[in-house]
Design an enzyme around this catalytic site. Structure first.
Site, mmCIF file in Angstrom:
data_model
loop_
_atom_site.group_PDB
_atom_site.id
_atom_site.type_symbol
_atom_site.label_atom_id
_atom_site.label_comp_id
_atom_site.label_asym_id
_atom_site.label_seq_id
_atom_site.Cartn_x
_atom_site.Cartn_y
_atom_site.Cartn_z
ATOM 1 N N ASP A 13 79.789 81.357 65.968
ATOM 2 C CA ASP A 13 78.939 81.622 67.124
ATOM 3 C C ASP A 13 77.740 82.282 66.674
ATOM 4 O OD1 ASP A 13 77.907 82.012 69.517
ATOM 5 O OD2 ASP A 13 79.432 83.158 70.374
ATOM 6 N N LYS A 14 76.529 81.906 67.083
ATOM 7 C CA LYS A 14 75.401 82.322 66.777
ATOM 8 C C LYS A 14 75.172 83.752 67.198
ATOM 9 C CE LYS A 14 72.486 80.986 70.610
ATOM 10 N NZ LYS A 14 73.772 80.469 71.696
#
Length: 617
Positions: free
Chosen positions: A416-417
């Site tokens: 996940d960024k």
């Protein structure tokens, strides 16, 4: 049912604590509630799963202690003030620490002895003894050198194995200690704060919410919507609701208790949030007593270690077969030499031929020993242990050795960024309300007052009390706790309320245990959460006309944009009135949400509804 044993009710009277009790002074200082009494009551709650049992045992015991209010008064605590920080040491001395001591580690000599029991090393020692025996039969030979070399090799292997296992045990104890040392939200001296799970004491008020592991045994005496999974203790997957005792059947029905106040350490909060009063810690908890009784050692092996052990066992069997065949071939050849009357085999000579067949046996044992790769599993274990230590210095806590193997074999990592490619802190960057779009170019200060107040109250009231932020005088977030999305919304609420109020003031006005408040927690099925509170601010009547300040019940909802939007049929106007949501504005709003999604933004829809009377539960 037949065979069900009902223990007599637990009656707690002050005469139970006589002069013979060594902790009489401390127990009397807390209304006579000692650790044995509280843990006994919690065990009865755990065992009394049926309504009839609870009415017979658990409830009378709680009433003898003065009910939930009496227990909290005796422990000198409350959901609003908590305990005094100055009493922590006194409570820890009386009730114990929230820590289950581990078994003493094996001394290094015992680890070495266990390592020496390895079959390959046993065969090595046997081979050395055979070499010494050969030397006894031929004093002039140098066979003792071979035996000494074998014993030296065994000593090195045992020493390295023992030292490595001892150090690994110490490392994992330190890792487990760090893993278990998490922070929990408590109330002390009237303020919400964070303390280590090991610093919890009896009387602490802990804030629990979905996703938390219960840190100690306790009770929920106030209203809550907590639903807890106790499958790690009972094996049952049915969620248990927590709060004041509630029953669904008749007085003596053999139906399960609908709601029970007792909460147990190690269980998982699946839904809702609430406040728990700690009643037992450490070895006094139900989980702590189970650990002490079971005394099971975790001896999990990684996948690679298991495969190496299997390979070692296979090679050991193959080596044993090869060694046996070698000895057999040599013995057959030896016999055939006597049959053919070859050189030196014309007649039997004890001094020569006994030593010769003993050498055959030593040769077979040597082949077996050489074939056993006893150092390979040791080398892998050492490499993985050093990998764990190296990752720990890089602030990466590895709980299992197998994680190093898994990550070492990974070719692609999906992450996940948020928090990885970004700062890890979210913020609100777009807002659509009243038919207008607000973003960083059009500041939130331009939002009409009606929208700002409604949005801020919706965000703060309909969020977990565990989520909180601390903002410096310059407006920078210095600390955030709880859900990242809710923390971003709280900062957004402070921006909307700038100069007039703050999210903390709104929470004080609408406390978690306030009268008339109830919540429906977020779930993956509903994809939204809702909170109902008494509301005396501006509202609208059934025709959508503003009617000023009037006592109503307002339901705030937030969740997945498309789910909440599909349930909305009205639009709040800047003057406080409500008008139907026309199709063109709905279409525009759906288009804006699509654009937000294309830009990689996380979208939420906030909505509310007023009720003249509280809807039925």
């Amino acid at each position: 049912p037949p065979g069900l044993r009902h223990d007599p009710p637990l009656r707690l009277q002050r005469r139970d604590f006589g002069p013979k009790n060594p902790m009489m002074r401390e127990q009397n200082s807390y209304g006579g509630l000692g650790p044995e009494v509280l843990s006994h009551w919690l065990r009865r709650c755990f065992e009394d799963q049926l309504a009839r049992q609870a009415r017979t045992n658990s409830m009378p015991a709680l009433e003898d202690m003065g009910g939930g209010g009496g227990v909290m008064k005796a422990l000198r605590t409350s959901t609003t003030e908590g305990i005094a920080a100055s009493e922590v040491s006194e409570r820890r001395e009386l009730f114990g620490s929230n820590f289950v001591p581990q078994e003493d580690p094996d001394p290094i000599w015992k680890i070495a002895w266990e390592a020496l029991k390895d079959p390959s090393l046993v065969f090595l020692c046997f081979s050395a003894l055979v070499s010494f025996a050969v030397h006894l039969f031929s004093p002039g030979g140098m066979e003792w050198v071979e035996g000494l070399a074998i014993l030296s090799a065994v000593f090195v292997v045992v020493t390295v194995t023992a030292v490595n296992d001892y150090q690994k045990e110490q490392q994992f104890r330190a890792l487990n200690k760090a893993k278990d040392d998490v922070e929990v939200h408590v109330v002390r001296d009237g303020r919400r704060t964070h303390v280590s799970i090991h610093d919890l004491v009896v009387g602490d008020v802990v804030h629990l919410s979905a996703g938390d592991l219960v840190p100690a045994d306790g009770a929920v005496f106030t209203k809550s919507d907590l639903a807890i999974s106790e499958k790690m203790l009972t094996g049952e997957t049915v969620l248990k609701h927590k709060g004041a005792f509630q029953f669904t059947g008749a007085n003596n029905a053999d139906e399960p208790v609908a709601v029970s106040p007792a909460v147990f350490a190690g269980t998982q909060v699946e839904e809702g949030e609430g406040l728990m009063v700690v009643l037992a810690v450490g070895t006094s908890t139900y989980q702590g007593m189970m650990v002490e009784k079971m005394n099971e050692d975790d001896d999990d092996k990684s996948v690679l270690q298991t495969k190496l052990d299997d390979m070692t066992a296979l090679i050991t069997r193959a080596g044993a077969i090869a060694g046996a065949l070698t000895v057999l071939v040599l013995l057959v050849r030896f016999a055939m030499a006597f049959w053919d009357k070859s050189c030196c085999k014309e007649s039997w000579d004890n001094k020569i031929h006994h030593l010769e067949w003993l050498r055959f046996f030593v040769t077979g044992v040597t082949i077996f020993v050489v074939a056993v790769p006893e150092g390979l599993p040791l080398a892998v274990t050492i490499a993985l242990a050093f990998s764990v230590k190296k990752m720990m210095t890089d602030q990466n806590l590895v709980r299992h050795l197998s994680a190093c193997e898994t990550m070492g074999s990974a070719t692609t990592i999906c992450s996940d960024k948020t928090g990885t490619l970004t700062t890890g802190r979210m913020k609100v960057v777009r807002l659509w309300c009243g038919g207008q779009l607000y973003d960083e170019l059009r500041t939130f200060a331009e939002v009409p007052e009606m929208y700002r107040s409604t949005l801020a109250h919706s965000v703060v009231i309909n969020s977990s009390f565990k989520s909180n932020i601390e903002v410096s005088s310059s407006g920078t977030v210095t600390r955030s706790d709880g859900n990242d999305t809710e923390c971003a919304l709280l900062l957004f609420a402070d921006t909307l309320l700038a100069g007039t109020s703050s999210h903390g003031a709104v929470r004080e006005a609408f406390p978690i245990d306030g009268a008339g408040r109830c919540s429906i927690p977020f779930s993956s099925e509903r994809k939204m959460m809702s909170t109902l509170v008494p509301w005396s601010g501006p509202s609208a009547d059934a025709r959508g006309r503003p009617r000023g300040d009037r006592q109503v019940h307002r339901l705030f909802t937030k969740g997945a944009a498309e789910v909440v939007l599909a349930r909305c049929d009205s639009l709040l106007n800047p003057d406080g009135s409500v008008s139907p949501l026309p199709p063109d504005k709905r279409s525009r709003l759906e288009a804006e949400l699509t654009q937000f999604t294309i830009e990689g933004l996380r979208t939420l829809t906030l909505a509310f509804r007023d009720f003249d009377e509280a809807p039925p539960p």
